[in-house]
Design an enzyme around this catalytic site. Structure first.
Site, PDB file in Angstrom:
ATOM      1  N   ARG A   1      40.830  24.638   9.254  1.00  0.00           N
ATOM      2  CA  ARG A   1      40.961  26.344   9.107  1.00  0.00           C
ATOM      3  C   ARG A   1      42.661  26.552   9.429  1.00  0.00           C
ATOM      4  NH1 ARG A   1      41.919  27.987  14.264  1.00  0.00           N
ATOM      5  NH2 ARG A   1      41.098  30.106  13.997  1.00  0.00           N
TER       6      ARG A   1
ATOM      7  N   ASP B   1      45.461  32.618  17.751  1.00  0.00           N
ATOM      8  CA  ASP B   1      44.110  32.015  18.447  1.00  0.00           C
ATOM      9  C   ASP B   1      44.465  31.797  19.773  1.00  0.00           C
ATOM     10  OD1 ASP B   1      42.627  31.470  16.185  1.00  0.00           O
ATOM     11  OD2 ASP B   1      43.694  29.411  15.755  1.00  0.00           O
TER      12      ASP B   1
END
Ligand code: ADE
Length: 246
Positions: free
Chosen positions: A154, A169
């Protein structure tokens, strides 16, 4: 990125690689997954991959031969040595920083054992890294390798639609992510914080930084150790501590 996996249960990977982001990444040619069943490389009559431990004791040990031969096959035409990752509860605990580091590699090879231990010569001669996904024991390295692969892939450029989403994140900033809200602004009487509706981006940014620190302070204080703080953050932390004392 090329990702090779050595496993006795290749079908375990098909669901994970054929859905969602990982599927999109391989459809776009950003990653190429190849799962090798190392039982195919056994040279004994019964295709045995493991045997009893020398010296006695419980459990079985994966024999070196099938894994060495599978690795010879995978690496035969390579000019550069890839990272070879052994999945084991004895490895270092996998963290976001490791995902970021491994995402820079062109080729990763994961070795997954199942039920049993590894002959030490596999570690000595083939492996560059040993990883665990946490202090618990799984039936095999397959699920653990899928977790690692998901978090690495990812991060590859072009895999996530919005490039920002990996940057903010939880963990990659060193802090947990702030709370998020979407429509409606009033749901069953539960209201979205005013600041987020204000349209004032400086204020919103400040609110988010404070909430991010607040969340980390309460849930994962270990993440704050060794971190340097701005004056503003130090003042917030002081407030959080005082609140806690009440
Ligand atoms: N194999 C078995 N348990 C494991 C764990 N926690 N992490 C990585 N590989 C494993």
């Amino acid at each position: 990125m090329k990702v090779d996996i050595l496993s006795l249960f290749p079908e375990m990977f098909s669901g994970v690689f054929q859905q969602s982001i990982l599927k999109k990444a391989s459809d776009k040619g950003l990653v190429d997954f190849e799962v090798t069943d190392f039982r195919k490389y056994t040279t004994n009559k019964h295709h045995k991959v493991d045997d009893y431990p020398y010296g006695g004791g419980a459990g079985m040990v994966l024999m070196p031969q099938p894994i060495f031969d599978a690795m010879d096959h995978i690496t035969q035409d390579l000019t550069e040595k890839p990272r070879v990752i052994l999945m084991t509860p004895q490895g270092k605990t996998f963290k976001q920083k490791h995902a970021e580091e491994l995402a820079k590699e062109d080729h990763l090879i994961f070795i997954c054992g199942h039920y049993e231990g590894y002959d030490e010569r596999i570690r000595e001669a083939l492996v560059t890294d040993e990883f665990s996904i946490g202090d618990f024991v799984l039936t095999g390295g397959e699920l653990a390798s899928m977790v690692m692969i998901d978090s690495i892939v990812r991060l590859l450029p072009g895999v996530l639609g919005n490039d920002d989403s990996a940057v903010t994140d939880s963990f990659s900033t060193g802090l947990l992510e702030h709370p998020q809200y979407t429509r409606p602004s009033d749901f069953r009487g539960m209201k979205v914080p005013e600041t987020l509706l204000s349209g004032n981006h400086a204020l919103i940014d400040r609110w988010r930084r404070r909430e991010s620190l607040y969340r980390t302070f309460h849930r994962r204080p270990d993440l704050l150790e060794g971190r340097t703080f701005t004056e503003e953050e130090l003042a917030w932390l002081e407030k959080f501590r005082k609140e806690e004392e009440k």
